[in-house]
Motif scaffolding. Structure first.
Motif, mmCIF file in Angstrom:
data_model
loop_
_atom_site.group_PDB
_atom_site.id
_atom_site.type_symbol
_atom_site.label_atom_id
_atom_site.label_comp_id
_atom_site.label_asym_id
_atom_site.label_seq_id
_atom_site.Cartn_x
_atom_site.Cartn_y
_atom_site.Cartn_z
ATOM 1 N N ALA A 44 0.835 -1.209 0.000
ATOM 2 C CA ALA A 44 0.000 0.000 0.000
ATOM 3 C C ALA A 44 0.869 1.258 0.000
ATOM 4 N N HIS A 45 1.949 1.247 0.790
ATOM 5 C CA HIS A 45 2.870 2.396 0.808
ATOM 6 C C HIS A 45 3.527 2.583 -0.562
ATOM 7 N N LEU A 46 3.922 1.474 -1.175
ATOM 8 C CA LEU A 46 4.575 1.557 -2.485
ATOM 9 C C LEU A 46 3.605 2.048 -3.558
ATOM 10 N N ARG A 47 2.356 1.610 -3.501
ATOM 11 C CA ARG A 47 1.361 2.106 -4.459
ATOM 12 C C ARG A 47 1.141 3.608 -4.292
ATOM 13 N N ALA A 48 1.078 4.070 -3.049
ATOM 14 C CA ALA A 48 0.924 5.505 -2.792
ATOM 15 C C ALA A 48 2.138 6.275 -3.298
ATOM 16 N N THR A 49 3.319 5.702 -3.115
ATOM 17 C CA THR A 49 4.532 6.338 -3.621
ATOM 18 C C THR A 49 4.522 6.375 -5.139
ATOM 19 N N ALA A 50 4.079 5.290 -5.775
ATOM 20 C CA ALA A 50 4.027 5.234 -7.244
ATOM 21 C C ALA A 50 3.139 6.337 -7.800
ATOM 22 N N ASP A 51 2.083 6.700 -7.077
ATOM 23 C CA ASP A 51 1.192 7.773 -7.525
ATOM 24 C C ASP A 51 1.891 9.122 -7.570
ATOM 25 N N THR A 52 2.992 9.269 -6.823
ATOM 26 C CA THR A 52 3.721 10.542 -6.809
ATOM 27 C C THR A 52 4.882 10.560 -7.803
ATOM 28 N N LEU A 53 5.198 9.409 -8.389
ATOM 29 C CA LEU A 53 6.341 9.313 -9.305
ATOM 30 C C LEU A 53 5.900 9.429 -10.754
ATOM 31 N N ARG A 54 6.838 9.665 -11.627
ATOM 32 C CA ARG A 54 6.582 9.768 -13.058
ATOM 33 C C ARG A 54 7.594 8.917 -13.823
ATOM 34 N N GLY A 55 7.258 8.612 -15.050
ATOM 35 C CA GLY A 55 8.179 7.981 -15.989
ATOM 36 C C GLY A 55 8.602 6.576 -15.625
ATOM 37 N N GLU A 56 9.848 6.270 -15.931
ATOM 38 C CA GLU A 56 10.391 4.917 -15.769
ATOM 39 C C GLU A 56 10.390 4.469 -14.311
ATOM 40 N N ARG A 57 10.652 5.390 -13.408
ATOM 41 C CA ARG A 57 10.695 5.010 -11.990
ATOM 42 C C ARG A 57 9.318 4.527 -11.520
ATOM 43 N N ARG A 58 8.256 5.207 -11.957
ATOM 44 C CA ARG A 58 6.891 4.785 -11.619
ATOM 45 C C ARG A 58 6.588 3.432 -12.259
#
Length: 161
Positions: A44-58
């Motif tokens: 859940a924490h990683l999904r929330a973090t993914a929502d704040t990232l862009r591009g290849e890192r997301r």
């Protein structure tokens, strides 16, 4: 000997990690290891973090989540690497032991061995266990291989009798 090498190479090429394309270098874990094991809270924490990232890192983070075995937090054994867990690994390129800890975004400090869990170097360690070989890319494009040597179980406080 050549026959053994050829048959092993054929086996490795036919095995894929769920939801991960064979061209992603961060996901080139040995085919002999199970998918990473993470808790539903960590996911859940990683999904929330993914929502704040862009591009290849997301994309890398979402592919990782798609390939991981996500279980209840109580079902994750203590020897599994998670955020906040300090572990010892062997850098196979120079046979040096390195103590690392996966930390959340913004708390990374390579000088102290704290690496961001969502970074290209940190993500491959998440959900792995002692004895597994982890490969991760470097900034100069060379992959480094680490053998996880020790993942100490968290200390428990005895409340007394």
């Amino acid at each position: 000997m050549a026959l053994l090498y050829m048959s092993l190479e054929k086996y490795v090429q036919t095995v894929t990690i769920r939801g991960v394309g064979p061209d992603q270098s961060w996901a080139r874990f040995s085919a002999m290891y199970p998918p990473p094991l993470i808790s539903n809270r960590e996911a859940a924490h990683l999904r929330a973090t993914a929502d704040t990232l862009r591009g290849e890192r997301r994309g890398r983070l979402l592919r990782f989540l798609g390939s991981a075995d996500i279980v209840d937090a109580a079902a994750v054994p203590p020897e599994v690497i998670a955020t906040g867990v300090s572990f010892l690994c062997l850098d196979t390129s120079c046979n040096a032991l390195v103590r690392l800890m996966l930390v959340p975004e913004g708390q990374a400090d390579l000088a102290t061995g704290h690496i961001c869990v969502t970074s290209p170097m940190g993500l491959p360690f998440l959900g792995r266990r002692r004895g597994e070989i982890v490969t991760c890319p470097t900034l100069v494009g060379v992959e480094m291989a680490f053998e996880i040597v020790e993942v100490p179980a968290p200390l428990t406080v005895d409340s007394g009798s």
